[in-house]
Design an enzyme around this catalytic site. Sequence first.
Site, mmCIF file in Angstrom:
data_model
loop_
_atom_site.group_PDB
_atom_site.id
_atom_site.type_symbol
_atom_site.label_atom_id
_atom_site.label_comp_id
_atom_site.label_asym_id
_atom_site.label_seq_id
_atom_site.Cartn_x
_atom_site.Cartn_y
_atom_site.Cartn_z
ATOM 1 N N ARG A 1 0.796 -1.225 0.000
ATOM 2 C CA ARG A 1 0.000 0.000 0.000
ATOM 3 C C ARG A 1 0.832 1.280 0.000
ATOM 4 O O ARG A 1 0.593 2.192 -0.794
ATOM 5 C CB ARG A 1 -0.910 0.067 1.241
ATOM 6 N N THR A 2 1.767 1.357 0.931
ATOM 7 C CA THR A 2 2.445 2.646 1.124
ATOM 8 C C THR A 2 3.264 3.005 -0.113
ATOM 9 O O THR A 2 3.170 4.121 -0.635
ATOM 10 C CB THR A 2 3.336 2.590 2.381
ATOM 11 N N LYS B 1 25.823 -3.020 0.467
ATOM 12 C CA LYS B 1 27.299 -2.986 0.492
ATOM 13 C C LYS B 1 27.798 -2.209 1.707
ATOM 14 O O LYS B 1 28.991 -1.945 1.826
ATOM 15 C CB LYS B 1 27.825 -2.303 -0.780
ATOM 16 N N ARG C 1 10.969 3.959 3.751
ATOM 17 C CA ARG C 1 10.596 2.951 4.764
ATOM 18 C C ARG C 1 11.850 2.189 5.144
ATOM 19 O O ARG C 1 12.659 1.837 4.274
ATOM 20 C CB ARG C 1 9.551 1.988 4.230
ATOM 21 N N HIS D 1 4.470 5.736 11.769
ATOM 22 C CA HIS D 1 4.027 5.608 10.372
ATOM 23 C C HIS D 1 3.068 6.783 10.092
ATOM 24 O O HIS D 1 1.857 6.609 9.987
ATOM 25 C CB HIS D 1 3.321 4.266 10.188
HETATM 26 N N1 CP Z 1 -0.449 -0.052 5.800
HETATM 27 C C1 CP Z 1 0.762 -0.306 5.278
HETATM 28 O O1 CP Z 1 1.765 0.314 5.674
HETATM 29 O O2 CP Z 1 0.794 -1.281 4.331
HETATM 30 P P1 CP Z 1 2.083 -1.737 3.520
HETATM 31 O O3 CP Z 1 3.024 -2.393 4.492
HETATM 32 O O4 CP Z 1 1.587 -2.673 2.466
HETATM 33 O O5 CP Z 1 2.709 -0.495 2.932
#
Ligand code: CP
Length: 359
Positions: free
Chosen positions: A51-52, A80, A101, A129
């Site tokens: 999603r993100t 590396k 991320r 998040h």
């Molecule tokens: N909600 C969420 O962060 O989903 P993903 O891990 O698929 O990005």
Amino acid sequence: MRSLISILELSVEELDQLITTAKDIIDHPEKYWDCCKHKKLATLFFEPSTRTRLSFEAAMLELGGTVLGFSEASSSSASKGESVADTAKIVSCYADIIAMRHPREGAPFVASQAASIPVINAGDGGHNHPTQTLADLLTISRELGRLDNLTIGLCGDLKYGRTVHSLIEATSRYTGVKFVLISPKELKIPGFIRYNVLEKHQVPYIETTSLEEAMPQLDVLYMTRIQQERFEDPCEYERLKDSYILNTDKMQLAKEKMCVMHPLPRVNEISIKVDDDPRAAYFRQALNGKYMRMALILKLLEEAKNPTKVAFDTTGLVSDKICSNPKCISAVEQELPHLSRITDAAENIHRCIYCEQRV
Ligand code: CP
């Protein structure tokens, strides 16, 4: 240069403005088609995502921009041994904005200190998040028509569930919000949320292990996955993984006007039979994420046109304590200074500036 590392960096007024922009994008998408022409978003994903990452990429494409990046650490020079700071400096040469991320808590913060372009935290370990919270706020606003005077139940893995931490930080600033924290005792909310947010601002909350008992009072039920990848002990995960399963029987205990949310992916904590219930908002929530990420990209790129230096807050900083959190970015990047901040002078409590764990 303005980045977004924690949801607390956005005021309530700014959150409300982002929601207004997102709703305008939903109503008039054509107005925004060229807003990011010739701009590039770098998606630096050192940890899996559906999603993100894809909603960030869709957001930039729908704004007329382009995207570059990687979806796993093994295809970047991190494999590396390149540091997060060096990666951020390099990507600043190629892109206009970064979404990062990382499994290490505090890594996007380190990137934001090194980059010359805005950095958005797209999830750092079990810490924060913030853009999931933007999706959550738009969802609550669209489903229930308000963000105040809500009883919000958060259920499942409240210890490692980073979405829960950012959601509490955001919604506790609205008037009349109460929390019901539903978890096994092993997965209760961590100290940086309990003491720095709930207790500090006297936000009403109760803790329970019973989802059934909590159901009738909730306006929002926010289910979460037990975060297998954050457990040190696989047996502990096996023991706790099915702690809560929302099914149609439990939905009968809920208010007629409420909404069920989940950041997804789900494993089996919501039965697929619940998907047909009109109160199940989790797939609409994923779509809302794209609109809020569009609004956020617009805001940060607009502010980057006239960058003001955001001074690093040195209040209460000390450098003589070492963070013992094995998931903190400072545990693996040896050259990072060991900095912590006094968050409670009376109790002499220090928290690591990267991961916010007590040191
Ligand atoms: N909600 C969420 O962060 O989903 P993903 O891990 O698929 O990005």
